[in-house]
Design a protein around this motif. Structure first.
Motif, PDB file in Angstrom:
ATOM      1  N   UNK A   1      -7.139  -2.305  -2.011  1.00 28.70           N
ATOM      2  CA  UNK A   1      -5.848  -2.166  -2.698  1.00 28.70           C
ATOM      3  C   UNK A   1      -5.835  -0.894  -3.546  1.00 28.70           C
ATOM      4  N   UNK A   2      -6.902  -0.654  -4.300  1.00 28.40           N
ATOM      5  CA  UNK A   2      -7.013   0.516  -5.160  1.00 28.40           C
ATOM      6  C   UNK A   2      -6.952   1.809  -4.347  1.00 28.40           C
ATOM      7  N   UNK A   3      -7.679   1.863  -3.219  1.00 28.47           N
ATOM      8  CA  UNK A   3      -7.686   3.074  -2.383  1.00 28.47           C
ATOM      9  C   UNK A   3      -6.342   3.289  -1.694  1.00 28.47           C
ATOM     10  N   UNK A   4      -5.695   2.237  -1.279  1.00 26.97           N
ATOM     11  CA  UNK A   4      -4.393   2.364  -0.618  1.00 26.97           C
ATOM     12  C   UNK A   4      -3.342   2.874  -1.599  1.00 26.97           C
ATOM     13  N   UNK A   5      -3.416   2.454  -2.843  1.00 23.42           N
ATOM     14  CA  UNK A   5      -2.439   2.876  -3.840  1.00 23.42           C
ATOM     15  C   UNK A   5      -2.594   4.372  -4.141  1.00 23.42           C
ATOM     16  N   UNK A   6      -3.791   4.901  -4.101  1.00 25.04           N
ATOM     17  CA  UNK A   6      -4.036   6.301  -4.443  1.00 25.04           C
ATOM     18  C   UNK A   6      -3.623   7.278  -3.350  1.00 25.04           C
ATOM     19  N   UNK A   7      -3.641   6.864  -2.089  1.00 21.73           N
ATOM     20  CA  UNK A   7      -3.310   7.766  -0.987  1.00 21.73           C
ATOM     21  C   UNK A   7      -1.795   7.870  -0.826  1.00 21.73           C
ATOM     22  N   UNK A   8      -1.250   9.092  -0.656  1.00 19.23           N
ATOM     23  CA  UNK A   8       0.216   9.244  -0.563  1.00 19.23           C
ATOM     24  C   UNK A   8       0.825   8.549   0.653  1.00 19.23           C
ATOM     25  N   UNK A   9       0.172   8.633   1.794  1.00 21.88           N
ATOM     26  CA  UNK A   9       0.729   8.020   3.018  1.00 21.88           C
ATOM     27  C   UNK A   9       0.751   6.501   2.883  1.00 21.88           C
ATOM     28  N   UNK A  10      -0.372   5.932   2.477  1.00 19.03           N
ATOM     29  CA  UNK A  10      -0.436   4.481   2.348  1.00 19.03           C
ATOM     30  C   UNK A  10       0.395   3.998   1.167  1.00 19.03           C
ATOM     31  N   UNK A  11       0.557   4.854   0.166  1.00 20.01           N
ATOM     32  CA  UNK A  11       1.399   4.511  -0.986  1.00 20.01           C
ATOM     33  C   UNK A  11       2.845   4.286  -0.531  1.00 20.01           C
ATOM     34  N   UNK A  12       3.365   5.185   0.294  1.00 18.70           N
ATOM     35  CA  UNK A  12       4.728   5.013   0.819  1.00 18.70           C
ATOM     36  C   UNK A  12       4.825   3.743   1.660  1.00 18.70           C
ATOM     37  N   UNK A  13       3.773   3.487   2.440  1.00 23.17           N
ATOM     38  CA  UNK A  13       3.742   2.266   3.265  1.00 23.17           C
ATOM     39  C   UNK A  13       3.777   1.027   2.376  1.00 23.17           C
ATOM     40  N   UNK A  14       2.979   1.013   1.319  1.00 25.33           N
ATOM     41  CA  UNK A  14       2.942  -0.144   0.418  1.00 25.33           C
ATOM     42  C   UNK A  14       4.273  -0.337  -0.298  1.00 25.33           C
ATOM     43  N   UNK A  15       4.944   0.751  -0.665  1.00 28.15           N
ATOM     44  CA  UNK A  15       6.261   0.636  -1.302  1.00 28.15           C
ATOM     45  C   UNK A  15       7.242  -0.006  -0.328  1.00 28.15           C
ATOM     46  N   UNK A  16       7.194   0.433   0.937  1.00 28.01           N
ATOM     47  CA  UNK A  16       8.092  -0.142   1.955  1.00 28.01           C
ATOM     48  C   UNK A  16       7.777  -1.623   2.170  1.00 28.01           C
ATOM     49  N   UNK A  17       6.490  -1.972   2.230  1.00 21.52           N
ATOM     50  CA  UNK A  17       6.090  -3.374   2.390  1.00 21.52           C
ATOM     51  C   UNK A  17       6.558  -4.191   1.185  1.00 21.52           C
ATOM     52  N   UNK A  18       6.411  -3.644  -0.014  1.00 16.96           N
ATOM     53  CA  UNK A  18       6.847  -4.344  -1.227  1.00 16.96           C
ATOM     54  C   UNK A  18       8.346  -4.568  -1.228  1.00 16.96           C
ATOM     55  N   UNK A  19       9.129  -3.545  -0.826  1.00 16.46           N
ATOM     56  CA  UNK A  19      10.587  -3.688  -0.764  1.00 16.46           C
ATOM     57  C   UNK A  19      10.981  -4.752   0.263  1.00 16.46           C
ATOM     58  N   UNK A  20      10.302  -4.743   1.426  1.00 15.71           N
ATOM     59  CA  UNK A  20      10.592  -5.734   2.471  1.00 15.71           C
ATOM     60  C   UNK A  20      10.247  -7.142   2.000  1.00 15.71           C
ATOM     61  N   UNK A  21       9.078  -7.283   1.375  1.00 13.55           N
ATOM     62  CA  UNK A  21       8.675  -8.592   0.859  1.00 13.55           C
ATOM     63  C   UNK A  21       9.667  -9.077  -0.193  1.00 13.55           C
ATOM     64  N   UNK A  22      10.125  -8.184  -1.062  1.00 13.78           N
ATOM     65  CA  UNK A  22      11.118  -8.535  -2.082  1.00 13.78           C
ATOM     66  C   UNK A  22      12.415  -8.991  -1.413  1.00 13.78           C
TER      67      UNK A  22
END
Length: 171
Positions: free
Chosen positions: A28-49
């Motif tokens: 989780x920590x490494x994914x949050x720091x990387x720009x590509x995976x960060x955008x992916x996690x934001x999209x996943x968070x928006x979809x989950x919301x």
């Protein structure tokens, strides 16, 4: 008294489950720091919301008109949490599947041993049946040869002697 066997596979699976949580935090920590995976996690968070909000509104009996987007940090946090939970769930699912396969292999071995015992018993019983058939044939031959003496009750066994057949299996 012999000591009880230690279930190393169960201990190993428990260790893996225990280590999965800190590993999930690291992922989780490494994914949050990387720009590509960060955008992916934001999209996943928006979809989950969006999905959870729709489900909540629908379960309340209302219609969904529009759902506001989360802030990026909140969506990132939600996506990272979902990633972490998915990682832990995947590890747990792998362990359950592994344990199930191992257990079914043990059951297959037990079943095969049971079937082999049944086959051995059937072979042994067939040998006894064949032996009894041979004895019966031998007794019938003896009775035919001594029919007159057996019926009249005189000189039983005078004409022929009973010969036990070869390959007789003890009963």
């Amino acid at each position: 008294m012999a000591p009880a066997a230690v279930p190393f596979s169960k201990l190993a699976s428990l260790l893996i489950k225990t280590l999965a949580k800190p590993m999930a935090k690291q992922v989780k920590h490494h994914f949050v720091k990387q720009p590509i995976t960060r955008r992916f996690l934001i999209q996943v968070g928006q979809t989950a919301h969006g999905v959870t909000t729709r489900m909540t509104i629908w379960s309340s009996g209302f219609k969904v008109r529009s759902i506001s987007k989360l802030e990026e940090e909140a969506a990132l946090s939600r996506g990272a949490d979902l990633l972490s939970e998915t990682f832990i769930f995947s590890v747990s699912m792998f362990i359950v599947i592994y344990e199930y396969n191992r257990s079914s292999e043990k059951e297959k071995k037990k079943e095969e041993a049971r079937l082999q015992k049944i086959r051995d018993d059937a072979t042994r019983l067939q040998a006894k049946l064949n032996s009894l058939d041979k004895r019966l044939v031998s007794l019938e031959e003896y009775a035919k040869a001594n029919r007159r003496s057996i019926v009249l009750g005189i000189g039983v066994g005078a004409n022929a002697e009973y010969h036990q057949p070869n390959e007789v299996v003890p009963i």
